[in-house]
Write a protein that holds these residues in place. Sequence first.
Motif, PDB file in Angstrom:
ATOM      1  N   LEU A 142      35.787  36.964  32.586  1.00 35.81           N
ATOM      2  CA  LEU A 142      37.005  37.015  33.398  1.00 35.81           C
ATOM      3  C   LEU A 142      37.749  38.329  33.182  1.00 35.81           C
ATOM      4  CD1 LEU A 142      38.944  35.501  35.314  1.00 35.81           C
ATOM      5  CD2 LEU A 142      40.058  34.577  33.275  1.00 35.81           C
ATOM      6  N   VAL A 143      37.845  38.768  31.933  1.00 37.54           N
ATOM      7  CA  VAL A 143      38.477  40.055  31.641  1.00 37.54           C
ATOM      8  C   VAL A 143      37.691  41.189  32.297  1.00 37.54           C
ATOM      9  CG1 VAL A 143      39.077  41.668  29.799  1.00 37.54           C
ATOM     10  CG2 VAL A 143      39.543  39.227  29.517  1.00 37.54           C
ATOM     11  N   ASP A 144      36.378  41.107  32.217  1.00 38.70           N
ATOM     12  CA  ASP A 144      35.529  42.112  32.842  1.00 38.70           C
ATOM     13  C   ASP A 144      35.786  42.167  34.343  1.00 38.70           C
ATOM     14  OD1 ASP A 144      33.629  44.068  33.096  1.00 38.70           O
ATOM     15  OD2 ASP A 144      31.920  42.714  32.952  1.00 38.70           O
ATOM     16  N   ALA A 145      35.908  41.005  34.968  1.00 42.29           N
ATOM     17  CA  ALA A 145      36.197  40.961  36.404  1.00 42.29           C
ATOM     18  C   ALA A 145      37.506  41.683  36.712  1.00 42.29           C
ATOM     19  CB  ALA A 145      36.249  39.511  36.883  1.00 42.29           C
ATOM     20  N   GLY A 146      38.505  41.466  35.875  1.00 36.87           N
ATOM     21  CA  GLY A 146      39.793  42.110  36.103  1.00 36.87           C
ATOM     22  C   GLY A 146      39.730  43.623  36.064  1.00 36.87           C
ATOM     23  N   THR A 147      38.810  44.179  35.271  1.00 36.10           N
ATOM     24  CA  THR A 147      38.705  45.636  35.212  1.00 36.10           C
ATOM     25  C   THR A 147      38.252  46.221  36.546  1.00 36.10           C
ATOM     26  OG1 THR A 147      36.401  45.622  34.421  1.00 36.10           O
ATOM     27  CG2 THR A 147      38.142  45.527  32.759  1.00 36.10           C
ATOM     28  N   PHE A 148      37.432  45.495  37.288  1.00 40.56           N
ATOM     29  CA  PHE A 148      37.006  45.984  38.599  1.00 40.56           C
ATOM     30  C   PHE A 148      38.163  45.958  39.601  1.00 40.56           C
ATOM     31  CE2 PHE A 148      32.889  44.826  36.750  1.00 40.56           C
ATOM     32  CZ  PHE A 148      32.194  45.992  36.995  1.00 40.56           C
ATOM     33  N   LEU A 149      39.054  44.994  39.446  1.00 39.50           N
ATOM     34  CA  LEU A 149      40.236  44.948  40.310  1.00 39.50           C
ATOM     35  C   LEU A 149      41.132  46.150  40.018  1.00 39.50           C
ATOM     36  CD1 LEU A 149      41.464  43.118  42.487  1.00 39.50           C
ATOM     37  CD2 LEU A 149      42.741  41.964  40.680  1.00 39.50           C
ATOM     38  N   LEU A 150      41.306  46.482  38.754  1.00 31.11           N
ATOM     39  CA  LEU A 150      42.088  47.665  38.388  1.00 31.11           C
ATOM     40  C   LEU A 150      41.428  48.938  38.920  1.00 31.11           C
ATOM     41  CD1 LEU A 150      42.994  46.776  34.686  1.00 31.11           C
ATOM     42  CD2 LEU A 150      44.528  46.750  36.659  1.00 31.11           C
ATOM     43  N   SER A 151      40.115  49.000  38.831  1.00 36.44           N
ATOM     44  CA  SER A 151      39.398  50.166  39.334  1.00 36.44           C
ATOM     45  C   SER A 151      39.591  50.331  40.836  1.00 36.44           C
ATOM     46  CB  SER A 151      37.909  50.030  39.000  1.00 36.44           C
ATOM     47  OG  SER A 151      37.160  51.080  39.575  1.00 36.44           O
ATOM     48  N   ALA A 152      39.510  49.224  41.569  1.00 38.33           N
ATOM     49  CA  ALA A 152      39.694  49.294  43.018  1.00 38.33           C
ATOM     50  C   ALA A 152      41.071  49.855  43.361  1.00 38.33           C
ATOM     51  CB  ALA A 152      39.516  47.905  43.634  1.00 38.33           C
ATOM     52  N   GLY A 153      42.096  49.404  42.648  1.00 38.90           N
ATOM     53  CA  GLY A 153      43.444  49.913  42.903  1.00 38.90           C
ATOM     54  C   GLY A 153      43.570  51.387  42.586  1.00 38.90           C
ATOM     55  N   ALA A 154      42.950  51.823  41.489  1.00 39.08           N
ATOM     56  CA  ALA A 154      43.026  53.233  41.112  1.00 39.08           C
ATOM     57  C   ALA A 154      42.333  54.117  42.146  1.00 39.08           C
ATOM     58  CB  ALA A 154      42.396  53.436  39.733  1.00 39.08           C
ATOM     59  N   ILE A 155      41.174  53.676  42.632  1.00 39.69           N
ATOM     60  CA  ILE A 155      40.443  54.478  43.625  1.00 39.69           C
ATOM     61  C   ILE A 155      41.202  54.518  44.941  1.00 39.69           C
ATOM     62  CG2 ILE A 155      38.336  54.571  45.008  1.00 39.69           C
ATOM     63  CD1 ILE A 155      36.879  53.435  42.544  1.00 39.69           C
ATOM     64  N   TRP A 156      41.808  53.407  45.324  1.00 38.22           N
ATOM     65  CA  TRP A 156      42.585  53.400  46.568  1.00 38.22           C
ATOM     66  C   TRP A 156      43.752  54.379  46.485  1.00 38.22           C
ATOM     67  CZ3 TRP A 156      41.545  51.981  51.239  1.00 38.22           C
ATOM     68  CH2 TRP A 156      42.570  51.921  52.184  1.00 38.22           C
ATOM     69  N   ARG A 157      44.408  54.412  45.336  1.00 43.68           N
ATOM     70  CA  ARG A 157      45.522  55.341  45.154  1.00 43.68           C
ATOM     71  C   ARG A 157      45.041  56.788  45.104  1.00 43.68           C
ATOM     72  NH1 ARG A 157      50.389  53.747  43.055  1.00 43.68           N
ATOM     73  NH2 ARG A 157      50.448  55.605  41.717  1.00 43.68           N
ATOM     74  N   SER A 158      43.810  57.021  44.699  1.00 46.08           N
ATOM     75  CA  SER A 158      43.317  58.390  44.556  1.00 46.08           C
ATOM     76  C   SER A 158      43.268  59.133  45.879  1.00 46.08           C
ATOM     77  CB  SER A 158      41.909  58.384  43.942  1.00 46.08           C
ATOM     78  OG  SER A 158      40.937  57.937  44.882  1.00 46.08           O
ATOM     79  N   GLY A 159      43.172  58.412  46.985  1.00 45.31           N
ATOM     80  CA  GLY A 159      43.052  59.074  48.271  1.00 45.31           C
ATOM     81  C   GLY A 159      44.358  59.255  49.012  1.00 45.31           C
ATOM     82  N   ARG A 160      45.474  58.858  48.402  1.00 45.10           N
ATOM     83  CA  ARG A 160      46.756  58.993  49.093  1.00 45.10           C
ATOM     84  C   ARG A 160      47.088  60.467  49.285  1.00 45.10           C
ATOM     85  NH1 ARG A 160      51.295  55.301  46.422  1.00 45.10           N
ATOM     86  NH2 ARG A 160      50.939  56.785  44.731  1.00 45.10           N
ATOM     87  N   GLY A 161      47.497  60.818  50.479  1.00 47.39           N
ATOM     88  CA  GLY A 161      47.850  62.196  50.786  1.00 47.39           C
ATOM     89  C   GLY A 161      46.672  63.046  51.224  1.00 47.39           C
TER      90      GLY A 161
END
Length: 378
Positions: A142-161
């Motif tokens: 379950l903790v491992d699954a959560g890390t992929f959710l954090l990764s998705a958010g970080a990558i989405w933010r990386s493309g702003r601008g």
Amino acid sequence: MSLLALIDLEATPAQMGLLGTMGTLPVLLLGLTAGAWVDRTRRRPLLVGADLGRFLLLLSVPALAWSGRLRMGHLYGVGFGMGALTLLFDVAQPAYLPALVPRSQLVAANSRLSGSSAVAEMAAPALGGLLVQLLSAPIAVLVDAGTFLLSAGAIWRSGRGIPAEATAPSSPANPDGGPLAGPVAGARFLARHPVLRPVAIAAALREFFGAFFAALYGLFVLRVLEMTPATLGLLVGAGGVGAFFGALAAGRLARRFGLGRSVALALIVSKPLALLLFAVRGPGAGAFAILLLLQLVGDFWLAIFFIGEVTLRQQLTPDAVLGRVNAAIQVLNGSAFIAGLLAAGLLGDALGIRPGILIGAVGGLVPAFVLMGSRIDG
């Protein structure tokens, strides 16, 4: 997930082997198709989608475990799905990075990515084992699954601008059917490129002999040298330390010798050190010191090789075919890795663990010779 299969489902060795195979199969079955897909669409949504897909797949494991309905068949499906989505992520990520940083800064960017991976290599196995021991294997998943959710958010933010067109491949569909068209275009490009071809061959040979060596390394340390599992864990963790410092040094070496020469140097300098294994005897301090040196120095130079190899690929490959070139590398390396594992098993059984691992050490010199005889001088 492997610990969950062993502890909660009491998996047999054959089942564990099949579970590992299911995670590798997508590279061979879907690799070239994934490359073509990456070159036909925007990369950031693919990366985010791959992370969200892995989050949902892993989330299903503890849910079924807590309801008492988890079976090995479900883990096989999750393993294959995780392998497929990881393949898509690994193909798209190197193709996305040049949209975020100038090509002149790719060495620095890849070095930082490699450094973060080295930290994960050092910390993640211990953290995962601790979570399993203190809480349970489903909680660890379950903790491992959560890390992929954090990764998705970080990558989405990386493309702003960044404009959407900047993160999409140029000429994505290759409608003219020319030399950059089709799933095999990446392999064709690699085969014809005077610099990337020998680097790709050397990388595949390194994967073959690396898998060969890794398959016997644990047996060699535990059964032949009669060291403890804790000692083996310490040695493996030391590799992460070496890789971290290798990531820090990669940029400086590339500036000093040139990117291509630093890639060749990484193999030429490090691989002969494996011959020190011929001097290893028994579980004493001398044997431990040699193995520790091999882990630290070997992974130091291996990080430099990986950083230089992916940066060369990003700098020398047209954006329109970069995803398929990445996919071709994945298929080539994945095939070599599986072949190395099989060869190690056969020779290890036929000749013994010590002769087998020494063959792997000597064979590790081959990729260095490939680059020594090439025209790589970027």
